[in-house]
Design a protein around this motif. Structure first.
Motif, PDB file in Angstrom:
ATOM      1  N   SER A  92       0.820  -1.214   0.000  1.00  0.00           N
ATOM      2  CA  SER A  92       0.000   0.000   0.000  1.00  0.00           C
ATOM      3  C   SER A  92       0.852   1.262   0.000  1.00  0.00           C
ATOM      4  O   SER A  92       0.384   2.329  -0.365  1.00  0.00           O
ATOM      5  CB  SER A  92      -0.939  -0.004   1.208  1.00  0.00           C
ATOM      6  OG  SER A  92      -0.183  -0.073   2.397  1.00  0.00           O
ATOM      7  N   THR A  93       2.133   1.138   0.363  1.00  0.00           N
ATOM      8  CA  THR A  93       3.039   2.291   0.346  1.00  0.00           C
ATOM      9  C   THR A  93       3.755   2.439  -0.997  1.00  0.00           C
ATOM     10  O   THR A  93       4.480   3.397  -1.206  1.00  0.00           O
ATOM     11  CB  THR A  93       4.092   2.174   1.461  1.00  0.00           C
ATOM     12  OG1 THR A  93       4.884   1.002   1.220  1.00  0.00           O
ATOM     13  CG2 THR A  93       3.447   2.101   2.826  1.00  0.00           C
ATOM     14  N   GLY A  94       3.592   1.449  -1.875  1.00  0.00           N
ATOM     15  CA  GLY A  94       4.219   1.502  -3.189  1.00  0.00           C
ATOM     16  C   GLY A  94       5.520   0.724  -3.286  1.00  0.00           C
ATOM     17  O   GLY A  94       6.107   0.636  -4.350  1.00  0.00           O
ATOM     18  N   ALA A  95       5.968   0.144  -2.186  1.00  0.00           N
ATOM     19  CA  ALA A  95       7.208  -0.630  -2.197  1.00  0.00           C
ATOM     20  C   ALA A  95       6.969  -1.985  -2.866  1.00  0.00           C
ATOM     21  O   ALA A  95       5.903  -2.572  -2.732  1.00  0.00           O
ATOM     22  CB  ALA A  95       7.711  -0.840  -0.776  1.00  0.00           C
ATOM     23  N   GLN A  96       7.971  -2.473  -3.582  1.00  0.00           N
ATOM     24  CA  GLN A  96       7.874  -3.786  -4.207  1.00  0.00           C
ATOM     25  C   GLN A  96       8.194  -4.839  -3.147  1.00  0.00           C
ATOM     26  O   GLN A  96       9.252  -4.795  -2.517  1.00  0.00           O
ATOM     27  CB  GLN A  96       8.838  -3.892  -5.374  1.00  0.00           C
ATOM     28  CG  GLN A  96       8.645  -5.132  -6.198  1.00  0.00           C
ATOM     29  CD  GLN A  96       9.481  -5.115  -7.460  1.00  0.00           C
ATOM     30  OE1 GLN A  96      10.216  -4.182  -7.736  1.00  0.00           O
ATOM     31  NE2 GLN A  96       9.369  -6.166  -8.242  1.00  0.00           N
ATOM     32  N   VAL A  97       7.271  -5.780  -2.928  1.00  0.00           N
ATOM     33  CA  VAL A  97       7.429  -6.797  -1.893  1.00  0.00           C
ATOM     34  C   VAL A  97       7.045  -8.169  -2.448  1.00  0.00           C
ATOM     35  O   VAL A  97       6.418  -8.271  -3.497  1.00  0.00           O
ATOM     36  CB  VAL A  97       6.559  -6.482  -0.647  1.00  0.00           C
ATOM     37  CG1 VAL A  97       7.063  -5.240   0.059  1.00  0.00           C
ATOM     38  CG2 VAL A  97       5.111  -6.321  -1.024  1.00  0.00           C
ATOM     39  N   LEU A  98       7.410  -9.211  -1.721  1.00  0.00           N
ATOM     40  CA  LEU A  98       7.095 -10.574  -2.129  1.00  0.00           C
ATOM     41  C   LEU A  98       5.864 -11.054  -1.380  1.00  0.00           C
ATOM     42  O   LEU A  98       5.827 -11.071  -0.151  1.00  0.00           O
ATOM     43  CB  LEU A  98       8.273 -11.503  -1.830  1.00  0.00           C
ATOM     44  CG  LEU A  98       8.125 -12.942  -2.272  1.00  0.00           C
ATOM     45  CD1 LEU A  98       8.048 -13.022  -3.799  1.00  0.00           C
ATOM     46  CD2 LEU A  98       9.289 -13.761  -1.765  1.00  0.00           C
ATOM     47  N   SER A  99       4.837 -11.436  -2.117  1.00  0.00           N
ATOM     48  CA  SER A  99       3.629 -12.007  -1.537  1.00  0.00           C
ATOM     49  C   SER A  99       3.794 -13.523  -1.522  1.00  0.00           C
ATOM     50  O   SER A  99       4.188 -14.114  -2.515  1.00  0.00           O
ATOM     51  CB  SER A  99       2.412 -11.615  -2.374  1.00  0.00           C
ATOM     52  OG  SER A  99       1.281 -12.345  -1.975  1.00  0.00           O
ATOM     53  N   THR A 100       3.489 -14.157  -0.381  1.00  0.00           N
ATOM     54  CA  THR A 100       3.628 -15.610  -0.284  1.00  0.00           C
ATOM     55  C   THR A 100       2.288 -16.325  -0.357  1.00  0.00           C
ATOM     56  O   THR A 100       2.253 -17.546  -0.419  1.00  0.00           O
ATOM     57  CB  THR A 100       4.332 -16.005   1.016  1.00  0.00           C
ATOM     58  OG1 THR A 100       3.565 -15.532   2.117  1.00  0.00           O
ATOM     59  CG2 THR A 100       5.738 -15.423   1.074  1.00  0.00           C
ATOM     60  N   ALA A 101       1.186 -15.575  -0.306  1.00  0.00           N
ATOM     61  CA  ALA A 101      -0.146 -16.180  -0.419  1.00  0.00           C
ATOM     62  C   ALA A 101      -1.112 -15.154  -0.983  1.00  0.00           C
ATOM     63  O   ALA A 101      -1.006 -13.960  -0.686  1.00  0.00           O
ATOM     64  CB  ALA A 101      -0.633 -16.676   0.936  1.00  0.00           C
ATOM     65  N   GLN A 102      -2.047 -15.635  -1.798  1.00  0.00           N
ATOM     66  CA  GLN A 102      -3.083 -14.784  -2.346  1.00  0.00           C
ATOM     67  C   GLN A 102      -4.431 -15.373  -1.915  1.00  0.00           C
ATOM     68  O   GLN A 102      -4.629 -16.575  -1.982  1.00  0.00           O
ATOM     69  CB  GLN A 102      -3.006 -14.714  -3.872  1.00  0.00           C
ATOM     70  CG  GLN A 102      -1.702 -14.121  -4.388  1.00  0.00           C
ATOM     71  CD  GLN A 102      -0.530 -15.078  -4.306  1.00  0.00           C
ATOM     72  OE1 GLN A 102      -0.648 -16.242  -4.650  1.00  0.00           O
ATOM     73  NE2 GLN A 102       0.608 -14.603  -3.833  1.00  0.00           N
ATOM     74  N   VAL A 103      -5.321 -14.493  -1.454  1.00  0.00           N
ATOM     75  CA  VAL A 103      -6.620 -14.913  -0.944  1.00  0.00           C
ATOM     76  C   VAL A 103      -7.703 -14.250  -1.790  1.00  0.00           C
ATOM     77  O   VAL A 103      -7.709 -13.030  -1.939  1.00  0.00           O
ATOM     78  CB  VAL A 103      -6.785 -14.507   0.545  1.00  0.00           C
ATOM     79  CG1 VAL A 103      -8.156 -14.871   1.056  1.00  0.00           C
ATOM     80  CG2 VAL A 103      -5.692 -15.148   1.393  1.00  0.00           C
ATOM     81  N   ILE A 104      -8.618 -15.046  -2.336  1.00  0.00           N
ATOM     82  CA  ILE A 104      -9.739 -14.527  -3.115  1.00  0.00           C
ATOM     83  C   ILE A 104     -11.015 -14.804  -2.327  1.00  0.00           C
ATOM     84  O   ILE A 104     -11.240 -15.936  -1.883  1.00  0.00           O
ATOM     85  CB  ILE A 104      -9.802 -15.176  -4.507  1.00  0.00           C
ATOM     86  CG1 ILE A 104      -8.556 -14.783  -5.291  1.00  0.00           C
ATOM     87  CG2 ILE A 104     -11.070 -14.769  -5.242  1.00  0.00           C
ATOM     88  CD1 ILE A 104      -8.432 -15.443  -6.629  1.00  0.00           C
TER      89      ILE A 104
END
Length: 104
Positions: free
Chosen positions: A47-59
């Motif tokens: 949300s701050t615009g930093a590039q980060v690694l997501s380890t899980a996606q929830v739909i």
């Protein structure tokens, strides 16, 4: 049209982020929600615009109350933090509306 309930095979617990206090993050009461969880590594923006690694996606269904920094407990018991939240809609098209949460 909403994402069909039969596709939401997992249950996650969400504690919506409510702000900061003198003692750190403050969360609203937890609630359970049906979801589809994908545990894979993806690069995303926080949300701050930093590039980060997501380890899980929830739909989940499109009406989820889960602002960034919310605490989420995944089906395997792992606690994670919401990096970004996207609401997907396509009015007039035959595709389901949903909310996608990218987790730390």
């Amino acid at each position: 049209m909403r994402v069909p309930a039969y596709l939401l095979r997992h249950t996650v617990t969400v504690e919506p982020y409510a702000g900061e206090s003198a003692y750190g993050h403050v969360y609203d009461p937890p609630f359970e929600v049906r979801a589809l969880v994908s545990a894979q590594h993806k690069l995303t923006r926080s949300s701050t615009g930093a590039q980060v690694l997501s380890t899980a996606q929830v739909i989940t269904a499109p009406d989820l109350n889960c602002p960034p920094n919310s605490r989420i407990t995944l089906p395997d018991g792992r606690a994670t933090t919401a990096l970004s939240v996207g609401n997907h809609t396509a009015p007039g098209l035959p595709v389901p509306a949903c909310t996608e949460v990218m987790c730390e």
